[in-house]
Design an enzyme around this catalytic site. Structure first.
Site, PDB file in Angstrom:
ATOM      1  N   CYS A  15       0.815  -1.212   0.000  1.00 57.32           N
ATOM      2  CA  CYS A  15       0.000   0.000   0.000  1.00 57.32           C
ATOM      3  C   CYS A  15       0.850   1.264   0.000  1.00 57.32           C
ATOM      4  O   CYS A  15       0.322   2.367  -0.148  1.00 57.32           O
ATOM      5  CB  CYS A  15      -0.937  -0.012   1.200  1.00 57.32           C
ATOM      6  SG  CYS A  15      -2.275  -1.223   1.050  1.00 57.32           S
ATOM      7  N   ASP A  48     -14.761   6.122   1.716  1.00 55.75           N
ATOM      8  CA  ASP A  48     -14.980   4.829   2.345  1.00 55.75           C
ATOM      9  C   ASP A  48     -14.180   3.733   1.679  1.00 55.75           C
ATOM     10  O   ASP A  48     -13.594   3.905   0.605  1.00 55.75           O
ATOM     11  CB  ASP A  48     -16.476   4.493   2.338  1.00 55.75           C
ATOM     12  CG  ASP A  48     -17.133   4.841   3.659  1.00 55.75           C
ATOM     13  OD1 ASP A  48     -16.829   4.156   4.643  1.00 55.75           O
ATOM     14  OD2 ASP A  48     -17.923   5.798   3.705  1.00 55.75           O
ATOM     15  N   GLY A 137     -10.992 -13.492 -13.250  1.00 54.64           N
ATOM     16  CA  GLY A 137     -10.026 -12.419 -13.127  1.00 54.64           C
ATOM     17  C   GLY A 137      -9.527 -11.945 -14.476  1.00 54.64           C
ATOM     18  O   GLY A 137     -10.094 -12.268 -15.526  1.00 54.64           O
ATOM     19  N   HIS A 138      -8.438 -11.207 -14.442  1.00 56.19           N
ATOM     20  CA  HIS A 138      -7.870 -10.653 -15.673  1.00 56.19           C
ATOM     21  C   HIS A 138      -6.367 -10.478 -15.470  1.00 56.19           C
ATOM     22  O   HIS A 138      -5.904 -10.150 -14.371  1.00 56.19           O
ATOM     23  CB  HIS A 138      -8.510  -9.299 -16.005  1.00 56.19           C
ATOM     24  CG  HIS A 138      -8.086  -8.750 -17.333  1.00 56.19           C
ATOM     25  ND1 HIS A 138      -8.369  -9.380 -18.523  1.00 56.19           N
ATOM     26  CD2 HIS A 138      -7.401  -7.623 -17.654  1.00 56.19           C
ATOM     27  CE1 HIS A 138      -7.875  -8.661 -19.528  1.00 56.19           C
ATOM     28  NE2 HIS A 138      -7.276  -7.595 -19.024  1.00 56.19           N
TER      29      HIS A 138
END
Length: 347
Positions: A15, A48, A137-138
């Site tokens: 992150c 949020d 998914g991709h």
């Protein structure tokens, strides 16, 4: 194929590679609001963790996505951490995940297929622990390795917990220790020992399931997870959303065992500096607070804990409940009070 260290292929990790928070606010400021959709209960207006859509029967659908570059070199651990981090957004809204889609970007020709397979297996193992399938998914060819999930969850409307719902007088509880970004800086420089790495993986792969349970308690008002913007950044989101002052008791903050020592030795991420530059003007620090202690407050957490606000009279009982769920270092770290939206740090 000789595969280089995963962290050597990324300019930042976990992150910590999120956009600068003020840059993000600027980008979103000129974007149209989600629009007059009656069933969109939570969009992008309150910073949020996920979007929430009301279904016909009073059940809400929660949708989120999260992905990033490696903060560890072990591919299986990278997959586990990324998946845990992505699923956390659903728990932070008060919901339970039901399925996930994988998001994969890999530098073809630089990483052996079996390494990529281990990343996918790591993510799948975490999803299995959460009781959900990876239903698709991709994947694309990218200059840096990227992995994460799009996650769908469900929640009763009464259990939704938004960032804007903290109340004056609320006590703030943090469920996991800080220091993940500091540890990741040490990992990148090969300066973290085996015990430290084990602590790092243990905290970043612990699912925040307790958020879904806490949302059933009417004395729990707001929940968010602490990720790339650190405790100050995500705490400020709650303060702004509720138009309150968040008072942080710095001495009460739980830390990973070596976080304090490593921070004093200069193991700080670039994201920590960016975070302070972005929102430091909205934070009042005690006089003489050392820079390393401030960096702990802005340290970007990858798959961090939940910041929970609750009624003061129930704070100890709720803290006990959180610790009983396996979050042994959970602690009361502050309070919300009437005042200008911002943060005041106390020693």
């Amino acid at each position: 194929m000789d595969t280089p260290r995963l962290t050597s292929l990324a300019h930042g990790g976990g992150c910590g590679c999120k956009l600068d928070p003020e840059v993000l606010r600027t980008l979103l400021a000129d974007q149209p609001v989600a629009g007059p959709f009656e069933r969109l209960l939570v969009g992008n207006e309150t910073a949020d963790d996920a979007a929430v859509w009301a279904l016909d029967d009073g059940t809400c659908l929660i949708a989120t996505t999260d992905f990033f570059t490696p903060m560890v070199d072990d591919p299986h651990d990278f997959g586990r951490i990324a998946a845990t981090n992505a699923i956390s957004d659903v728990y932070a809204m008060g919901g339970k995940p039901i399925l996930a889609l994988a998001i994969l970007g890999m530098p073809v020709g630089k990483i052996a297929p079996e390494v990529v397979a281990e990343i996918l297996k790591g993510g799948a193992s975490t999803c299995a622990e959460a009781g959900i399938p990876i239903a698709g998914g991709h994947s694309i060819d990218t200059p840096e390795p990227i992995y994460g999930l799009a996650v769908i969850g469900l929640c009763d409307r009464a259990r939704i917990r938004r960032n804007a719902d903290a109340q004056a007088g609320d006590v703030a509880i943090l469920t996991k220790p800080l220091g993940v970004g500091i540890y990741s800086a040490a990992i990148k420089r090969e300066a973290l020992d085996k015990d430290g790495y084990a602590d790092f993986v243990a905290t970043t792969t612990k699912l925040n399931k307790v958020g879904a349970d806490l949302a059933g308690d009417g004395d729990v008002h707001a929940i968010t997870d602490i990720t790339g913007f650190g405790l100050l950044g995500h705490g400020l989101e709650l303060a702004r959303g509720a138009d309150l002052t968040f008072v942080i008791e710095s001495g009460a903050i739980p830390l990973l065992p070596r976080a304090e020592t490593l921070a004093q030795e200069g193991f700080v991420t670039g994201a920590s500096h960016r975070n302070w530059s972005s929102f430091g003007a909205h934070v009042t620090l005690p006089e003489g607070l050392p820079d390393w202690r401030r960096h702990i407050l802005t340290d970007p957490q990858t798959s961090g804990g939940l910041l929970v606000t609750c009624t003061p009279a129930r704070a100890e009982a709720i803290l006990t409940r959180i610790r009983s769920a396996g979050f042994a270092q959970a602690a009361i770290v502050g309070r919300f009070e009437a005042g200008a939206p911002g943060i005041r740090v106390e020693v």
